[in-house]
Enzyme design. Structure first.
Site, mmCIF file in Angstrom:
data_model
loop_
_atom_site.group_PDB
_atom_site.id
_atom_site.type_symbol
_atom_site.label_atom_id
_atom_site.label_comp_id
_atom_site.label_asym_id
_atom_site.label_seq_id
_atom_site.Cartn_x
_atom_site.Cartn_y
_atom_site.Cartn_z
ATOM 1 C CG HIS A 87 90.947 105.370 45.223
ATOM 2 N ND1 HIS A 87 91.928 104.505 44.605
ATOM 3 C CD2 HIS A 87 91.796 106.622 45.158
ATOM 4 C CE1 HIS A 87 93.041 105.114 44.453
ATOM 5 N NE2 HIS A 87 92.872 106.389 44.917
ATOM 6 C CD GLU A 89 87.904 101.924 42.722
ATOM 7 O OE1 GLU A 89 88.582 101.582 41.828
ATOM 8 O OE2 GLU A 89 87.944 103.150 43.414
#
Length: 156
Positions: A87, A89
């Site tokens: 992801h 993040e």
């Protein structure tokens, strides 16, 4: 050339909109076939790291291999382990570690709400605020961030 008045100048964005615009640009590097996400980690109004969702270095992109989650019919927000990619993040937090950058006390700007896995990483990385442009179907992530005292703000 004539002088421009302040009224003629384009609207100057506030800091949150400024950094979210950068996250929107970062998402353009995404290699995910299902959802493009960008993240920017900011500390003291300075960009520390960026990340977008996609496969790890030296791994074939999903455009080449196809999407396992799509083939298996996995709904959004479920079974994250059935994905070849990281992801946005996660990539931003990993980049900070790789570069030796402390992100404790920072703000994460992300085009989408973090999932529960990313929320756990955000909490333990010491990120103190999360600003998002869009939601994501993961109530557990919202609950964990709230319990940890990390505001999750949707930018209008």
């Amino acid at each position: 050339m004539s002088e421009q008045t302040q009224n003629d100048m384009p609207q100057r964005p506030d800091w949150d909109h400024y950094f979210m615009e950068m996250a929107q640009v970062v998402r353009k590097r995404s290699t995910c076939l299902r959802r493009s996400v960008g993240a920017v980690i900011v500390k003291d109004r300075r960009i520390m790291t960026t990340g977008y969702n996609g496969v790890p270095n030296k791994i074939h992109h999903c455009a080449d291999e196809g999407c396992l989650r799509s083939r298996l019919g996995v709904p959004s927000g479920q079974r994250h382990e059935l994905c070849r990619g990281l992801h946005a993040e996660q990539n931003a937090i990993i980049q900070a570690a790789y570069l030796g950058q402390s992100i404790a006390g920072s703000t994460l700007y992300c085009t989408n709400q973090p999932c529960a896995i990313c929320a756990k990483m955000i909490i333990n990385a010491g990120i103190r605020r999360v600003v998002i442009a869009e939601g994501y179907p993961d109530e557990m992530a919202q609950q964990m961030l709230a319990e940890a005292g990390i505001p999750l703000e949707i930018l209008e």
